[in-house]
Write a protein that holds these residues in place. Sequence first.
Motif, PDB file in Angstrom:
ATOM      1  N   ASN A  97      51.525  38.361  39.050  1.00  0.00           N
ATOM      2  CA  ASN A  97      52.681  38.817  37.972  1.00  0.00           C
ATOM      3  C   ASN A  97      51.691  39.686  37.023  1.00  0.00           C
ATOM      4  OD1 ASN A  97      51.301  37.290  36.256  1.00  0.00           O
ATOM      5  ND2 ASN A  97      52.776  35.591  36.204  1.00  0.00           N
ATOM      6  N   PRO A  98      52.376  40.421  36.320  1.00  0.00           N
ATOM      7  CA  PRO A  98      51.700  41.438  35.403  1.00  0.00           C
ATOM      8  C   PRO A  98      50.864  41.034  34.667  1.00  0.00           C
ATOM      9  CG  PRO A  98      53.822  42.042  35.598  1.00  0.00           C
ATOM     10  CD  PRO A  98      53.926  40.909  36.290  1.00  0.00           C
ATOM     11  N   LEU A  99      51.239  39.483  33.928  1.00  0.00           N
ATOM     12  CA  LEU A  99      50.552  39.079  32.748  1.00  0.00           C
ATOM     13  C   LEU A  99      48.842  38.601  33.468  1.00  0.00           C
ATOM     14  CD1 LEU A  99      50.057  37.941  30.047  1.00  0.00           C
ATOM     15  CD2 LEU A  99      50.937  36.174  30.408  1.00  0.00           C
ATOM     16  N   ALA A 100      49.161  37.847  34.665  1.00  0.00           N
ATOM     17  CA  ALA A 100      48.005  37.324  35.506  1.00  0.00           C
ATOM     18  C   ALA A 100      47.054  38.548  35.679  1.00  0.00           C
ATOM     19  CB  ALA A 100      48.310  36.740  36.901  1.00  0.00           C
ATOM     20  N   ARG A 101      47.413  39.595  36.067  1.00  0.00           N
ATOM     21  CA  ARG A 101      46.523  40.800  36.421  1.00  0.00           C
ATOM     22  C   ARG A 101      45.936  41.492  35.169  1.00  0.00           C
ATOM     23  NH1 ARG A 101      51.182  44.236  39.004  1.00  0.00           N
ATOM     24  NH2 ARG A 101      51.882  45.215  36.967  1.00  0.00           N
ATOM     25  N   GLN A 102      46.622  41.478  34.090  1.00  0.00           N
ATOM     26  CA  GLN A 102      46.237  42.070  32.723  1.00  0.00           C
ATOM     27  C   GLN A 102      45.048  41.139  32.298  1.00  0.00           C
ATOM     28  OE1 GLN A 102      49.349  42.153  30.129  1.00  0.00           O
ATOM     29  NE2 GLN A 102      49.714  44.249  30.687  1.00  0.00           N
ATOM     30  N   ILE A 103      45.463  39.737  32.381  1.00  0.00           N
ATOM     31  CA  ILE A 103      44.228  38.871  32.173  1.00  0.00           C
ATOM     32  C   ILE A 103      42.923  38.853  33.048  1.00  0.00           C
ATOM     33  CG2 ILE A 103      43.584  36.238  31.746  1.00  0.00           C
ATOM     34  CD1 ILE A 103      46.757  35.878  30.816  1.00  0.00           C
ATOM     35  N   ALA A 104      43.145  39.108  34.306  1.00  0.00           N
ATOM     36  CA  ALA A 104      42.178  38.944  35.407  1.00  0.00           C
ATOM     37  C   ALA A 104      41.290  40.444  35.135  1.00  0.00           C
ATOM     38  CB  ALA A 104      42.737  38.651  36.564  1.00  0.00           C
ATOM     39  N   LEU A 105      42.208  41.383  35.370  1.00  0.00           N
ATOM     40  CA  LEU A 105      41.279  42.707  35.039  1.00  0.00           C
ATOM     41  C   LEU A 105      40.738  42.897  33.407  1.00  0.00           C
ATOM     42  CD1 LEU A 105      43.287  44.947  37.291  1.00  0.00           C
ATOM     43  CD2 LEU A 105      40.950  44.085  37.564  1.00  0.00           C
ATOM     44  N   GLY A 106      41.336  42.334  32.537  1.00  0.00           N
ATOM     45  CA  GLY A 106      40.848  42.261  31.223  1.00  0.00           C
ATOM     46  C   GLY A 106      39.470  41.663  31.139  1.00  0.00           C
ATOM     47  N   PHE A 107      39.513  40.401  31.791  1.00  0.00           N
ATOM     48  CA  PHE A 107      38.346  39.526  32.125  1.00  0.00           C
ATOM     49  C   PHE A 107      37.196  40.368  32.720  1.00  0.00           C
ATOM     50  CE2 PHE A 107      35.594  36.344  34.174  1.00  0.00           C
ATOM     51  CZ  PHE A 107      34.906  35.985  32.865  1.00  0.00           C
TER      52      PHE A 107
END
Length: 150
Positions: A97-107
Amino acid sequence: MPITDDPIRIIEVKDGKALIRAPRLSMCAHCHAEDEIKNKSIFETWIDNPVGAKPGDFVHVEMAPKKFLLGIFVLFGVPLIGLFLGIAAASWVHFFNPLARQIALGFFGYALSYIIVWRFDKYALKSNKFIPAAIKKIRIKEDFLNKPVG
């Protein structure tokens, strides 16, 4: 930018450089909470010695403002930029989902930026461009406990 407002004692001099030993500054140094700690954190480093200080002399140590600000930017700004670039890159990647990929790629962007900071640190140590310098010798009287007075 001054490293500390307190004078620092020269320990050793060699080839235009001086070895200093100084206490690390901390957030609670202003309230003298560290006075009660027996094992204070001390660091030693070599600095430029354009004033010709000798072992035992006290000096004020400073770093060029541009180099100091560049170091601060690399230390704090680059990881923050990496974090935001990772979050921005999440719009091009389609998984979860969009939030999970933002967290993953932000990290991921944040972690990748630390590799850049690590490489800059290696460069800065080899280049000798980010070495503080003694800017002025200070005459200090000492009390019986070898603490600077005046």
